[in-house]
Scaffold this motif. Structure first.
Motif, PDB file in Angstrom:
ATOM      1  N   GLY A 159       0.845  -1.192   0.000  1.00  0.00           N
ATOM      2  CA  GLY A 159       0.000   0.000   0.000  1.00  0.00           C
ATOM      3  C   GLY A 159       0.871   1.228   0.000  1.00  0.00           C
ATOM      4  O   GLY A 159       2.087   1.116  -0.082  1.00  0.00           O
ATOM      5  N   PRO A 160       0.273   2.388   0.097  1.00  0.00           N
ATOM      6  CA  PRO A 160       1.054   3.616   0.188  1.00  0.00           C
ATOM      7  C   PRO A 160       1.980   3.575   1.397  1.00  0.00           C
ATOM      8  O   PRO A 160       3.112   4.033   1.343  1.00  0.00           O
TER       9      PRO A 160
ATOM     10  N   LYS B 698      17.149   1.697  -7.464  1.00  0.00           N
ATOM     11  CA  LYS B 698      16.214   0.586  -7.646  1.00  0.00           C
ATOM     12  C   LYS B 698      14.980   0.913  -6.817  1.00  0.00           C
ATOM     13  O   LYS B 698      15.054   0.964  -5.595  1.00  0.00           O
ATOM     14  N   LEU B 700      11.532   0.774  -4.841  1.00  0.00           N
ATOM     15  CA  LEU B 700      10.986  -0.228  -3.927  1.00  0.00           C
ATOM     16  C   LEU B 700       9.480  -0.332  -4.054  1.00  0.00           C
ATOM     17  O   LEU B 700       8.876  -1.252  -3.516  1.00  0.00           O
ATOM     18  N   GLY B 701       8.892   0.626  -4.734  1.00  0.00           N
ATOM     19  CA  GLY B 701       7.441   0.747  -4.739  1.00  0.00           C
ATOM     20  C   GLY B 701       6.709  -0.532  -5.064  1.00  0.00           C
ATOM     21  O   GLY B 701       5.724  -0.866  -4.419  1.00  0.00           O
ATOM     22  N   GLU B 702       7.205  -1.267  -6.042  1.00  0.00           N
ATOM     23  CA  GLU B 702       6.490  -2.436  -6.508  1.00  0.00           C
ATOM     24  C   GLU B 702       6.283  -3.464  -5.393  1.00  0.00           C
ATOM     25  O   GLU B 702       5.229  -4.067  -5.267  1.00  0.00           O
ATOM     26  N   ASN B 703       7.313  -3.645  -4.590  1.00  0.00           N
ATOM     27  CA  ASN B 703       7.244  -4.692  -3.581  1.00  0.00           C
ATOM     28  C   ASN B 703       6.997  -4.175  -2.183  1.00  0.00           C
ATOM     29  O   ASN B 703       6.572  -4.915  -1.315  1.00  0.00           O
ATOM     30  N   PHE B 704       7.307  -2.931  -1.936  1.00  0.00           N
ATOM     31  CA  PHE B 704       7.248  -2.449  -0.563  1.00  0.00           C
ATOM     32  C   PHE B 704       6.290  -1.290  -0.378  1.00  0.00           C
ATOM     33  O   PHE B 704       5.975  -0.941   0.741  1.00  0.00           O
ATOM     34  N   GLY B 705       5.887  -0.658  -1.442  1.00  0.00           N
ATOM     35  CA  GLY B 705       5.111   0.551  -1.268  1.00  0.00           C
ATOM     36  C   GLY B 705       6.019   1.662  -0.779  1.00  0.00           C
ATOM     37  O   GLY B 705       7.239   1.601  -0.948  1.00  0.00           O
ATOM     38  N   HIS B 706       5.429   2.622  -0.168  1.00  0.00           N
ATOM     39  CA  HIS B 706       6.235   3.726   0.333  1.00  0.00           C
ATOM     40  C   HIS B 706       6.778   3.377   1.705  1.00  0.00           C
ATOM     41  O   HIS B 706       6.042   3.025   2.611  1.00  0.00           O
ATOM     42  N   VAL B 707       8.091   3.440   1.833  1.00  0.00           N
ATOM     43  CA  VAL B 707       8.724   3.163   3.111  1.00  0.00           C
ATOM     44  C   VAL B 707       9.227   4.484   3.669  1.00  0.00           C
ATOM     45  O   VAL B 707       9.972   5.189   2.988  1.00  0.00           O
ATOM     46  N   PRO B 708       8.852   4.832   4.871  1.00  0.00           N
ATOM     47  CA  PRO B 708       9.310   6.105   5.421  1.00  0.00           C
ATOM     48  C   PRO B 708      10.835   6.158   5.486  1.00  0.00           C
ATOM     49  O   PRO B 708      11.473   5.135   5.770  1.00  0.00           O
ATOM     50  N   VAL B 710      13.010   6.079   3.407  1.00  0.00           N
ATOM     51  CA  VAL B 710      13.760   5.375   2.370  1.00  0.00           C
ATOM     52  C   VAL B 710      13.188   5.811   1.025  1.00  0.00           C
ATOM     53  O   VAL B 710      11.984   5.699   0.802  1.00  0.00           O
ATOM     54  N   ALA B 713      16.393   1.848  -3.151  1.00  0.00           N
ATOM     55  CA  ALA B 713      17.535   1.034  -2.752  1.00  0.00           C
ATOM     56  C   ALA B 713      18.530   1.037  -3.901  1.00  0.00           C
ATOM     57  O   ALA B 713      18.215   1.498  -5.003  1.00  0.00           O
ATOM     58  N   VAL B 721      22.670  -5.043  -1.029  1.00  0.00           N
ATOM     59  CA  VAL B 721      21.652  -4.019  -1.234  1.00  0.00           C
ATOM     60  C   VAL B 721      21.845  -2.941  -0.171  1.00  0.00           C
ATOM     61  O   VAL B 721      22.093  -3.256   0.984  1.00  0.00           O
ATOM     62  N   ALA B 722      21.774  -1.697  -0.572  1.00  0.00           N
ATOM     63  CA  ALA B 722      21.856  -0.601   0.396  1.00  0.00           C
ATOM     64  C   ALA B 722      20.662   0.313   0.195  1.00  0.00           C
ATOM     65  O   ALA B 722      20.170   0.465  -0.932  1.00  0.00           O
ATOM     66  N   LEU B 723      20.211   0.875   1.278  1.00  0.00           N
ATOM     67  CA  LEU B 723      19.072   1.778   1.192  1.00  0.00           C
ATOM     68  C   LEU B 723      19.533   3.176   0.811  1.00  0.00           C
ATOM     69  O   LEU B 723      20.601   3.620   1.216  1.00  0.00           O
TER      70      LEU B 723
END
Lengths: 167, 751
Positions: A159-160, B698, B700-708, B710, B713, B721-723
Motif C-alpha cells: 500500500g502507500p 532501484k 521499492l514501490g512495486e514490492n514495498f510501497g512507500h517506506v518512510p 527510504v 535502494a 543491497v543498500a538503502l
C-alpha cells in the motif's frame, strides 16, 4: 480421481487438483511446507539481507537478485514462529506471484513431490489462528504433514504505507 | 498506408526538433549556412510528406514557411531578431499543425493567418523562386545552391568518374506535371536533386507549351521536363527512379525508359527545346511555368514504397551540366560542396525501451560482478602490480564507462525541454501583449526520457496559464509596484526519489474569491460550503473549470489544468499549487524517478551501509571537531557555522530498532549536515563515511510501497543491497519538521 475437484475451496495455489501438480517441499521452523513449483522461480543460497526500516518484523530485508532488489521474508516469522536464526545453510526460495517476485527464507529445501489429488486434504478450520489461513491444502508424506502454502496470501499487501500484517 | 503515415509523423517529430534547434541556433547568432539549410530542409521535408498525405493545412503553411526561409537562406532578408521570432513562431505553429494532422483533429487556427501574412512579407523580399504564385521567369544564382550539397555528393563522385568509362544503361525520364502538382507543395527542383543522387543527370525543360504571359495561370505548371540519367550504380532499377516521384504519383505523368549507353550521352529522344541549356537557361526553365500540349504516354502511378522522396529534400544538388553534349562531371561541383561545409548529421535510431532497460540491468550486473571479482582477487593476495590486477583496473574503467553510456541513453536532462518552453513563453507573451521574462533553474536535472517527452504538454499548458491568467498587464504591474516585465520561472530539482518541476510566476496569484464563485456557479461546489485556501486553489484542477470568462485564444483551447493534472498522473506524478495573492503562484509537479542515477555518499550506521543523496548534503564534519550540546534526553544540537541545528543518529532516525544498533563513536564517526526541503538543515550522525559514488536507483514501490525515510535502494559494488536515505523523511519521523510533506498531496477532494 477428478471428483475431488468439487471440494477445492482454495484453488489459487493448487490450481487443478489431481495429476500434474508438482510441489516443492521444504522445512521451516521444524515443520514441513510446500509451494506449487510453478510459483517457484529459483532457489538461492543464503545471503545477508539488508534490513528495511518501518517494515513488519517478518520482512528480513532485501537481497540482490542479479541486479534487482528482492524482498525477503522470514517464512517462520510470517507463520507466527520464532525468527529463523542466521545460518549460511538457510536458503531463499524465490517465488513469483503475478508481477511480484519475493524471497522466502526457509531452513532447507526437501524434495519435489507429485501428490495425487486424494492425498491432498482441505485445511480444517482451527480457531482463528492466523497461520492456518496461509495454507490452502494439507497432505502427509512419509508420515510428515506438509502444508501447501498459498503464495498469494503469504505476500504482504503493498500500500502507500506498508501495512503491519496483511493477510 | 497507415504504417507509412506513422513513419512520416515520426520523422516529422525529428524534423521539427531539427527545425527548432536550427532556429534557436540562428537566434543565438550562428552564421553557419548549414544551419539555415537544415532548417530549410526540415520544413521542406514536412511539406513534401504532407503533400503525399494530402494534409492541406500543413502543406500550405509549410510552403509559406519554406518560402520565407528561402529568403533568409539566400540572404535577401537579414536575420533580424523579429524575423527569427516570426520563424520561431512559425515553427511552433508547424508543430501544432503536425500534431493536429497526426491526431486527425482540426488544427487550432490561433494566429495562423497572421503568421502566414508575416511569412509572406518575409517571402516578398525574395524573388519567389519557390513560390507558385510567381510567374515571372527569374534567374537563380546557382552559387547559392552548393550550400545544399552535402557529403553525399562526394560519395558518388568517385565511382562515377570510374564508371563513366564503361558503357551502361542510361535512363530517360519524362516528367510532365499535372496542374495540381504545385498546389500540393511539390517542387520539381527537389525531385531533380533527388535524382541527382542516383547519378549524373541532364535536365531539359520544354517550354513549348508556355502560354502568353497574360494568359498564364501561375499555379499551373506548364513546363515539361526530360531528364537523362546516367546512374552511378549500374544496377539501378526503374522502381528506384519511380520511388523518387512517389509523392507526385497522381500529380504528374511519368514516363521512364532506358537505353544502352554508347560512348555518347546523347538523349534518345531529341529535345525540341530551342534554348541552349546554359546554366542560366537551365535554372530559368526550372522556374518558368509552361503549358504542355504534347501528350505524353501515361505510365500510370508509380508504386508506393515509402515516404522517401519527401525526406530526400536533403539530397544534394550538384551544379547542372553546362551543355548537354559534354556534361560536367559531378566531381566538378564537389569542390563547391566542400566549400559549403558538411552538414551535421543527427543519426538516430528508434529502440524499444525495454531493450534499453535490459541493457541497463545487464550492465549493472556486470559492474557488480566485476567489483566482486576485484574483491576476490584482493583476497587471493595477488600482487598489486601484477598484470592481472592492472588488467582488472582497466576492466573496471571500461565497465564504468559502459555503465555511464547506458545510463545516458535513458536519463536526459530537462534542459531541452526547458528550452522548448522559452518559446512557449515568448509566444504566449506576444499573444497577450504582456512583457514576460523566463528564468530557469536546475536544467541539468535528469529524468527518464519518456518522462521528459511527456512533460512538454503539461508544462506548455501551465506556462500559458501562468502568462495568461497569472501575469498582469504591464500597466497593472507598474500600478502594483512590480517590475514591468513579469517573470515565469521553470525549475527542476531532485528531491529524494522524485523530481520536482515547478512553474512559478510573479503575477497576481489565484483570485480565490473568483475561483470559489465560479466553482459554485458551475455547481462544482455546493453553495455556502466553506473551503480553505488550498482547497480553493485545488479547484483549478477540476475538469471544466476556467476562471477567465471569455475563452482566450491562448489558454482557452478547451483544455485546462485538469488535463495537466491527468497528464502528470499518467506519469505517476502529483501536482500541487500554492499561491499568494498579489505575489504569484507556483505549481509544482512531483515526478518519480522511474530510472535514475544518483550521486550519493555511502555511509555506515549501525553496521548498515546506506546511501545519502549528495545533493542533500551541505557539509560534513568529524565528530571530534563538532560542537555538540545536549538540550534534553535524545535532543542534541550541533553547531553549524553560527547556529545550532538538530542532530539525529542516522540509524535511529531511519527507524532501525535499537537492538540492531551498536558501535560506539570512534574516530570515523562523522556528521553530515543535510538540507531537506525548505526546512533548515540538520545533522545526521553516521558511524563512517565510506565512499562517494554514483548509484543506480532501484525503486521499492512495486514490492514495498512507500517506506518512510527510504527513497529507494541500490546495489553496492559487493552485491549488497543498500538503502537510499530520504533525508526529508528522517526530518519528518524525527519530529524536526512540524508540517510533514506528504508523498502524495491530498487530492481526495478533487475526486
Amino acid at each position: 480421481m477428478t471428483q475431488t475437484e468439487e471440494k477445492i475451496d482454495h484453488p489459487e495455489t493448487v490450481a487443478q487438483a489431481g495429476e500434474g501438480i508438482e510441489l516443492l517441499t521444504f522445512r521451516c521452523g521444524g515443520r514441513g511446507y510446500a509451494v506449487d513449483i510453478m510459483d517457484v522461480r529459483e532457489i538461492r543460497s543464503w545471503s545477508e539481507p539488508t534490513p528495511l526500516p518501518h517494515s513488519p518484523p517478518f520482512m528480513r530485508g532485501m537481497v540482490n537478485l542479479r541486479g534487482s532488489v528482492l524482498p525477503v521474508m522470514d517464512l517462520a516469522q510470517r507463520l507466527g514462529q520464532d525468527a529463523t536464526p542466521d545460518d549460511p545453510r538457510n536458503v531463499i526460495i524465490v517465488i513469483q506471484q503475478g508481477a511480484r517476485v519475493h524471497g522466502l527464507l526457509v531452513d532447507a529445501v526437501s524434495d519435489i513431490v507429485h501428490p495425487t489429488s486424494d492425498q491432498l486434504q482441505d485445511v480444517p478450520r482451527v480457531g482463528a489462528d492466523e497461520e492456518n489461513s496461509m495454507a490452502s491444502r494439507l497432505f502427509v508424506i512419509d508420515d510428515v504433514m506438509i502444508q501447501v502454502l498459498s503464495t498469494e496470501r503469504l505476500l504482504p499487501e503493498v500500500g502507500p504505507a506498508l501495512p503491519e500484517v496483511a493477510a | 498506408m497507415d504504417a507509412i503515415r506513422a513513419t512520416f509523423f515520426e520523422e516529422c517529430v525529428e524534423l521539427l526538433e531539427q527545425l527548432e534547434a536550427g532556429l534557436l541556433a540562428l537566434e543565438a547568432g550562428t552564421d553557419d549556412p548549414d544551419t539555415i539549410d537544415s532548417v530549410f530542409r526540415a520544413v521542406h521535408s514536412i511539406k513534401g510528406g504532407a503533400g503525399a498525405f494530402e494534409l492541406g493545412d500543413l502543406v500550405h503553411f509549410s510552403h509559406d514557411f519554406e518560402t520565407a526561409l528561402d529568403s533568409l537562406r539566400s540572404g535577401r532578408i537579414d536575420r533580424e531578431p523579429d524575423v527569427i521570432a516570426t520563424l520561431l513562431r512559425s515553427s511552433d505553429r508547424l508543430v501544432d499543425l503536425v500534431s493536429a494532422a497526426r491526431s486527425g483533429t482540426a488544427s487550432a487556427e490561433v494566429d495562423l493567418p497572421e503568421l502566414t501574412a508575416l511569412l509572406a512579407r518575409l517571402a516578398e523580399a525574395a524573388p519567389a523562386d519557390e513560390a507558385d504564385d510567381d510567374f515571372a521567369p527569374v534567374l537563380i544564382d546557382l552559387s547559392l545552391d552548393p550550400e545544399l550539397l552535402s557529403d553525399d555528393a562526394e560519395d558518388e563522385a568517385e565511382p562515377q568518374t570510374e564508371d563513366q568509362k564503361r558503357p551502361r544503361t542510361a535512363w530517360n525520364i519524362e516528367f510532365e506535371p499535372l496542374p495540381e502538382l504545385l498546389v500540393s507543395g511539390n517542387e520539381p527542383l527537389y525531385l531533380f536533386r533527388a535524382i541527382e543522387v542516383l547519378g549524373q543527370i541532364e535536365v531539359e525543360a520544354r517550354d513549348t507549351d508556355l502560354p502568353d504571359l497574360v494568359d498564364m495561370d501561375p499555379s499551373v505548371p506548364r513546363l515539361r521536363w526530360y531528364i537523362q540519367l546516367i546512374p552511378t550504380a549500374p544496377d539501378l532499377t526503374e522502381t528506384e527512379i519511380e520511388s523518387i516521384f512517389e509523392f507526385t504519383t497522381d500529380l504528374s505523368v511519368l514516363n521512364i525508359s532506358s537505353h544502352e549507353l554508347e560512348d555518347d550521352v546523347e538523349s534518345e529522344e531529341d529535345a525540341p527545346s530551342e534554348n541552349d541549356p546554359s546554366e542560366e537557361g537551365f535554372s530559368e526553365t526550372e522556374v518558368v511555368s509552361g503549358d504542355s500540349n504534347e501528350a505524353s504516354p501515361n505510365t500510370g502511378p508509380s508504386p508506393s514504397t515509402g515516404p522517401t522522396a519527401a525526406t530526400d529534400a536533403s539530397t544534394p544538388l550538384a551544379a547542372p551540366p553546362g551543355t548537354k553534349d559534354a556534361p560536367r562531371p559531378a566531381a566538378a561541383s564537389n569542390s563547391e560542396a566542400s566549400s559549403g561545409g558538411s552538414q551535421p548529421t543527427m543519426a538516430t535510431i528508434r529502440v524499444n525501451l525495454s531493450r534499453i532497460d535490459r541493457l541497463v540491468n545487464l550492465v549493472g550486473e556486470l559492474v557488480i560482478s566485476q567489483s566482486m571479482l576485484a574483491q576476490g582477487m584482493m583476497r587471493a593476495g595477488l600482487d598489486q602490480h601484477s598484470e592481472a590486477v592492472s588488467t582488472l583496473d582497466e576492466l573496471q574503467q571500461l565497465t564504468r564507462d559502459m555503465q555511464d553510456s547506458v545510463m545516458a541513453i535513458r536519463a536526459q536532462p530537462v534542459k531541452p525541454l526547458f528550452q522548448r518552453m522559452t518559446r512557449i513563453v515568448r509566444e504566449a507573451a506576444q499573444a497577450t501583449g504582456k512583457d514576460v521574462r523566463m528564468a530557469t533553474d536546475g536544467e541539468g536535472t535528469e529524468i527518464d526520457k519518456t518522462v521528459v517527452e511527456r512533460l512538454a504538454d503539461p508544462l506548455t499548458h501551465m506556462i500559458r496559464n501562468a502568462i495568461d491568467h497569472g501575469i498582469e498587464t504591464p500597466a497593472d504591474r507598474i500600478a502594483a509596484g512590480k517590475p514591468e516585465a513579469g517573470t515565469v520561472k521553470l525549475s527542476a530539482r531532485q528531491q529524494s526519489d522524485r523530481v520536482v518541476i515547478e512553474v512559478s510566476d510573479d503575477g497576481r496569484g489565484v483570485d480565490r474569491a473568483k475561483v470559489l464563485e465560479r466553482a459554485v456557479s458551475r455547481g462544482l461546489v455546493p453553495e455556502g460550503k466553506v473551503l480553505d485556501t488550498s482547497e480553493i486553489d485545488r479547484l483549478l484542477f477540476m475538469p471544466g473549470f476556467s476562471t477567465n470568462t471569455e475563452v482566450s485564444a491562448l489558454s482557452g483551447r478547451g483544455v485546462g489544468m485538469d488535463v495537466v493534472q491527468r497528464g502528470i498522473r499518467d506519469l505517476n506524478g502529483t501536482i500541487s499549487i500554492s499561491s499568494t495573492e498579489g505575489k504569484g503562484c507556483t505549481i509544482s509537479i512531483s515526478l518519480p524517478l522511474t530510472l535514475a542515477i544518483l550521486d550519493g555518499m555511502i555511509v555506515r550506521s549501525a553496521r548498515q551501509r546506506m546511501v545519502i543523496p549528495l545533493s542533500a548534503i551541505v557539509e560534513t564534519q568529524t565528530l571530534t571537531a563538532a560542537r555538540i550540546e545536549t538540550l534534553g534526553p535524545d535532543q542534541d544540537v550541533v553547531q553549524l557555522h553560527d547556529r545550532f541545528v538538530p542532530l539525529v543518529d542516522l540509524a535511529s532516525g531511519m527507524g532501525f530498532s535499537p537492538a540492531t544498533m551498536a558501535d560506539e563513536p570512534d574516530e570515523d564517526t562523522a556528521l553530515l549536515f543535510v538540507q531537506a526541503d525548505e526546512n533548515g538543515p540538520f545533522a545526521l550522525r553516521v558511524d563512517a563515511i565510506e565512499a562517494q559514488r554514483q548509484v543506480v536507483i532501484k525503486g521499492l514501490g512495486e514490492n514495498f510501497g512507500h517506506v518512510p525515510c527510504v527513497s529507494a535502494a541500490t546495489i553496492l559494488g559487493d552485491g549488497q543491497v543498500a538503502l537510499i536515505v530520504d533525508p526529508a523523511g528522517i526530518a519528518v519521523t524525527s519530529g524536526l519538521q512540524r508540517v510533514p510533506t506528504p508523498p502524495v498531496p491530498n487530492e481526495g477532494y478533487l475526486q
